[in-house]
Write an enzyme that holds these catalytic residues in place. Structure first.
Site, PDB file in Angstrom:
ATOM      1  CG  ASP A 328      -2.311   0.951   0.833  1.00 42.38           C
ATOM      2  OD1 ASP A 328      -3.072   1.005   1.906  1.00 42.38           O
ATOM      3  OD2 ASP A 328      -2.427   1.328  -0.238  1.00 42.38           O
ATOM      4  CE  LYS A 377      -6.617   2.072   0.099  1.00 44.40           C
ATOM      5  NZ  LYS A 377      -5.295   2.101  -0.543  1.00 44.40           N
ATOM      6  CE  LYS A 418      -6.256  11.311   0.346  1.00 44.64           C
ATOM      7  NZ  LYS A 418      -4.911  10.447   0.561  1.00 44.64           N
ATOM      8  CE  LYS A 493      -2.369   4.375   2.925  1.00 49.49           C
ATOM      9  NZ  LYS A 493      -2.326   4.114   1.509  1.00 49.49           N
TER      10      LYS A 493
HETATM   11  N1  LIG Z   1      -2.513   8.205  -3.329  1.00 47.70           N
HETATM   12  C1  LIG Z   1      -3.032   7.083  -4.388  1.00 47.70           C
HETATM   13  O1  LIG Z   1      -3.363   6.855  -5.126  1.00 47.70           O
HETATM   14  C2  LIG Z   1      -2.965   5.683  -3.630  1.00 47.70           C
HETATM   15  C3  LIG Z   1      -2.272   5.628  -2.143  1.00 47.70           C
HETATM   16  C4  LIG Z   1      -2.281   4.061  -1.741  1.00 47.70           C
HETATM   17  C5  LIG Z   1      -2.713   3.068  -2.477  1.00 47.70           C
HETATM   18  N2  LIG Z   1      -3.117   3.184  -3.547  1.00 47.70           N
HETATM   19  C6  LIG Z   1      -3.816   2.213  -4.412  1.00 47.70           C
HETATM   20  O2  LIG Z   1      -3.199   2.196  -5.603  1.00 47.70           O
HETATM   21  C7  LIG Z   1      -4.215   1.251  -6.325  1.00 47.70           C
HETATM   22  C8  LIG Z   1      -4.247   2.100  -7.680  1.00 47.70           C
HETATM   23  O3  LIG Z   1      -4.764   3.316  -7.449  1.00 47.70           O
HETATM   24  P1  LIG Z   1      -5.526   4.328  -8.532  1.00 47.70           P
HETATM   25  O4  LIG Z   1      -6.144   5.340  -8.084  1.00 47.70           O
HETATM   26  O5  LIG Z   1      -4.806   4.152  -9.656  1.00 47.70           O
HETATM   27  O6  LIG Z   1      -6.754   3.175  -8.953  1.00 47.70           O
HETATM   28  P2  LIG Z   1      -7.590   3.097 -10.238  1.00 47.70           P
HETATM   29  O7  LIG Z   1      -9.086   2.431  -9.764  1.00 47.70           O
HETATM   30  O8  LIG Z   1      -7.886   4.226 -10.894  1.00 47.70           O
HETATM   31  O9  LIG Z   1      -6.812   1.992 -11.059  1.00 47.70           O
HETATM   32  C9  LIG Z   1      -6.740   0.684 -10.708  1.00 47.70           C
HETATM   33  C10 LIG Z   1      -6.821   0.131 -12.259  1.00 47.70           C
HETATM   34  O10 LIG Z   1      -6.619  -1.248 -11.883  1.00 47.70           O
HETATM   35  C11 LIG Z   1      -7.434  -2.104 -12.799  1.00 47.70           C
HETATM   36  N3  LIG Z   1      -7.599  -3.396 -12.464  1.00 47.70           N
HETATM   37  C12 LIG Z   1      -8.282  -4.001 -11.361  1.00 47.70           C
HETATM   38  N4  LIG Z   1      -8.132  -5.083 -11.247  1.00 47.70           N
HETATM   39  C13 LIG Z   1      -7.360  -5.564 -12.220  1.00 47.70           C
HETATM   40  C14 LIG Z   1      -6.415  -6.623 -12.474  1.00 47.70           C
HETATM   41  N5  LIG Z   1      -6.993  -7.896 -11.819  1.00 47.70           N
HETATM   42  N6  LIG Z   1      -5.543  -6.649 -13.563  1.00 47.70           N
HETATM   43  C15 LIG Z   1      -5.384  -5.767 -14.150  1.00 47.70           C
HETATM   44  N7  LIG Z   1      -5.785  -4.446 -13.887  1.00 47.70           N
HETATM   45  C16 LIG Z   1      -6.702  -4.366 -12.947  1.00 47.70           C
HETATM   46  C17 LIG Z   1      -8.459  -1.144 -13.074  1.00 47.70           C
HETATM   47  O11 LIG Z   1      -9.205  -1.349 -14.541  1.00 47.70           O
HETATM   48  C18 LIG Z   1      -7.982   0.231 -12.859  1.00 47.70           C
HETATM   49  O12 LIG Z   1      -7.743   0.931 -14.196  1.00 47.70           O
HETATM   50  C19 LIG Z   1      -5.573   1.129  -5.574  1.00 47.70           C
HETATM   51  O13 LIG Z   1      -5.394  -0.209  -4.923  1.00 47.70           O
HETATM   52  C20 LIG Z   1      -5.363   2.121  -4.391  1.00 47.70           C
HETATM   53  O14 LIG Z   1      -5.873   1.964  -3.117  1.00 47.70           O
HETATM   54  C21 LIG Z   1      -3.266   4.748  -4.186  1.00 47.70           C
HETATM   55  O1  LIG Z   2      -1.976   7.307   1.683  1.00 46.91           O
HETATM   56  P1  LIG Z   2      -3.096   7.923   2.267  1.00 46.91           P
HETATM   57  O2  LIG Z   2      -3.440   9.156   1.898  1.00 46.91           O
HETATM   58  O3  LIG Z   2      -2.855   7.583   3.929  1.00 46.91           O
HETATM   59  O4  LIG Z   2      -4.374   6.859   1.942  1.00 46.91           O
HETATM   60  C1  LIG Z   2      -5.017   6.906   1.077  1.00 46.91           C
HETATM   61  C2  LIG Z   2      -6.642   6.924   1.353  1.00 46.91           C
HETATM   62  O5  LIG Z   2      -6.662   7.944   2.014  1.00 46.91           O
HETATM   63  C3  LIG Z   2      -7.540   7.073   0.169  1.00 46.91           C
HETATM   64  O6  LIG Z   2      -8.947   6.727   0.599  1.00 46.91           O
HETATM   65  C4  LIG Z   2      -7.229   6.152  -0.651  1.00 46.91           C
HETATM   66  O7  LIG Z   2      -8.222   6.003  -1.750  1.00 46.91           O
HETATM   67  C5  LIG Z   2      -5.881   5.878  -1.203  1.00 46.91           C
HETATM   68  O8  LIG Z   2      -5.692   4.611  -2.071  1.00 46.91           O
HETATM   69  C6  LIG Z   2      -4.843   6.111  -0.107  1.00 46.91           C
HETATM   70  O9  LIG Z   2      -4.547   4.964   0.413  1.00 46.91           O
END
Ligand SMILES: NC(=O)c1ccc[n+]([C@@H]2O[C@H](COP(=O)([O-])OP(=O)(O)OC[C@H]3O[C@@H](n4cnc5c(N)ncnc54)[C@H](O)[C@@H]3O)[C@@H](O)[C@H]2O)c1
Ligand SMILES: O=P([O-])([O-])O[C@@H]1[C@@H](O)[C@H](O)[C@@H](O)[C@H](O)[C@@H]1O
Length: 544
Positions: A328, A377, A418, A493
């Protein structure tokens, strides 16, 4: 002997230069314990620790310990591919556009004026570390973090990956609605030519509201050996097609629900491989990707909170010596928490409650609106203060900890921007209280994308670092670090550590670990910030 090594490893077209990839070193270390050759940096490093034993009457005995290690760093900067699972998501499309913009040195107009491509938010590319003290002025000398070791430059990364959505990266970038239209216009053509590979989709592991995206699939709705072999072939083909030396894979796809740990199914490497062959319903897509990468020798990093690394996957990575890391990305609210709570507690202030709320409107938020995915999460966001609390027995009795809640709500209107609202309530001197309220607007993908880059750069660098105990001279070969790369924890995380190894979440400690292991690889001790040269009487005073 010092052999300065010359400049960029690749020409502007991203092709390795005639003399092969090498990197520019900003500094050399002048020490009998450090030697440079064309291909390697060798260092003899004395690791100093304090071993503590507790006596029967509860007192401690602290014994300084010294262990001398030999480190070996491969100076040759390879041609590296980064394959993202979830490439068409907000993070995947944003990081790809960001690398293209940096590689081409783009600038674009916004309402606030012209903007230029940068790598802000990346520790490797946007921060510095103290190299030492100027011999004349006694002032700190700081260098870009990226220059401490011969790292890959993100501009030279070849990006690819998979997505269950068929949209090309230009359309994905539009769907993400993260970047300015003027910037998108400059990278659109190149992004439109990038199409995610089809992926595996096991509906039960992510929110039902993701079903509409799933139009780019490999057949089969549950784990099977064919899926593992197909992903391995994808990695192999990507590596060959781009003449890569290595590929690093990251999961930036949707957050999955936790997988149940079932004895005989995913508790050992052997059982996990058998369970996949048997098509067991409890094997998640992310674990299938992890297994495929481990077997293919491609480091795999989990940027999402689910328990991808079931015990069988960790054991498999140890058997194969393939690096894994997770979980994460630590991008905004939690990163702030891991710094702020560390500051409060180390200042002797006692947080008694932490309320973390956020709402966001991107697809990640949509997926997290489903309880099982939110629970993944909630776990990763809730454990981040445990080590800091346990480290202070003055403030907290055994087992005592602050109240801590995590709330995430899906609000489509705000998109990727966010809104994180936090309240830290703490006890202070003589029954007083301090309440800290933070309103933190995080452009989630613009905060996560640099972490994706750092995770690739550090993981790749770790594949070129080996060690052995100097006492084993002649008896042992050099070894890699443990396959569970806990050094990545600053970007994550919920750091995954080898079995029995404590989790460190305090942000300053995590950065210090990263900094000092890299310094040790060039024979430099940790910067202790004692700066005795500033504090002892009768110092030779230099001008300036
Ligand atoms: N700040 C952040 O954006 C942040 C921080 C921490 C964690 N994350 C994690 O990162 C991940 C991606 O975040 P995001 O904002 O890009 O999400 P998003 O939903 O925009 O992108 C995820 C992508 O994964 C694809 N997908 C889902 N299952 C799949 C599979 N089995 N194989 C291939 N592709 C698949 C979806 O079609 C989508 O395009 C999430 O799990 C999120 O919780 C994001
Ligand atoms: O990294 P961070 O800002 O603590 O945590 C974020 C969460 O607050 C948010 O809800 C989630 O969508 C992101 O994937 C990310 O995990």
């Amino acid at each position: 002997m010092v052999i300065p090594v010359n400049v960029r490893p690749f020409d502007d077209g991203g092709n390795a230069t005639a003399n092969g990839p090498s990197s520019r070193e900003l500094f050399t270390v002048n020490s009998p314990n450090v030697t440079y050759t064309d291909s390697e940096i060798r260092s003899k490093y004395t690791y100093r620790t304090t071993s503590v034993n507790q006596t029967a009457d509860g007192k401690y005995v602290a014994t300084p310990r010294e262990t001398v290690y030999d480190f070996k760093v491969d100076r040759k900067v390879p041609k590296v591919g980064a394959m993202l699972v979830g490439w068409g998501g907000n993070n995947g499309s944003t990081v790809t556009a960001g690398i293209i913009a940096n590689r081409r040195g783009l600038t674009w107009e916004t309402r606030e004026g012209q903007r230029s491509a940068n790598y802000y938010g990346s520790v490797m590319m946007g921060s510095t570390m103290k190299l030492g003290t100027d011999a004349k002025t006694l002032k700190d000398v700081n260098i870009p973090f990226h220059d401490v070791l011969p790292m890959v430059h993100p501009n030279d990364l070849v990006i690819g990956g998979w997505d269950m959505s068929s949209l090309n990266l230009a359309a994905s970038m539009d769907r993400a609605a993260v970047l300015e239209p003027t910037l998108k216009a400059l990278v659109r053509k190149e992004m439109a030519e990038m199409v995610p590979l089809p992926s595996i989709y096991y509906p039960d592991f992510i929110a039902a509201n993701q079903k509409d995206r799933a139009d780019n699939l490999i057949s089969g709705s549950k784990a099977c050996t064919e899926h593992v072999e197909r992903i391995r072939m994808d990695i192999c083909d990507f590596k060959a097609a781009n003449s890569l030396d290595k590929v690093i894979v990251q999961w930036t796809a949707n957050t999955e629900r936790y997988a149940e740990i079932i004895p005989g199914v995913n508790d050992t490497a052997e059982n996990l491989l058998k369970a996949i062959a048997d098509g067991h319903e409890e094997i998640s897509p992310s674990t299938v990707f992890a297994v495929a990468c481990i077997l293919e020798g491609a480091p795999f990093i989990n940027g999402s909170p689910q328990n991808t690394f079931v015990p069988g996957a960790i054991q498999l990575s140890e058997q194969h010596g393939t690096f894994i890391g997770g979980d994460d990305f630590k991008s905004g609210q939690t990163k702030m928490k891991s710094a702020l709570v560390d500051f409060l507690i180390s200042a002797g202030i006692k947080p008694t409650s932490i309320a973390s709320y956020n709402h966001l409107g991107n697809n990640d938020g949509k997926n997290l609106s489903s309880q099982k995915q939110f629970r993944s999460k909630e776990i990763s966001k809730s454990n981040v203060v445990d080590d800091m609390v346990e480290a202070n027995s003055v403030l907290y009795a055994p087992g005592e900890h602050p109240d801590h809640i995590v709330v995430i709500k899906y609000m489509p209107a705000v998109g990727d921007s966010k809104r994180a609202l936090d309240e830290y309530y703490a006890e202070i001197f003589m029954g007083g209280h301090q309440t800290i309220s933070i309103f933190n607007v995080c452009e989630d993908s613009l905060l996560a994308s640099p972490l994706i880059i750092d995770l690739v750069l550090v993981t790749e660098m770790m594949t070129r670092i080996q060690w052995k105990a100097s006492s084993a001279e002649g008896k042992e070969d050099f070894k890699s670090f443990h396959s569970v790369l806990s050094i990545l924890s600053y970007m994550l995380k919920a750091p995954v550590t080898p079995a029995g190894i404590p989790v460190i979440n305090a942000l300053a400690k995590q950065r210090s670990c990263l900094t000092n292991i890299f310094r040790a690889c060039v024979g430099l001790d940790p910067e202790s910030d004692m700066t005795l040269e500033h504090r002892l009487a009768d110092l030779p005073r230099s001008p300036g």
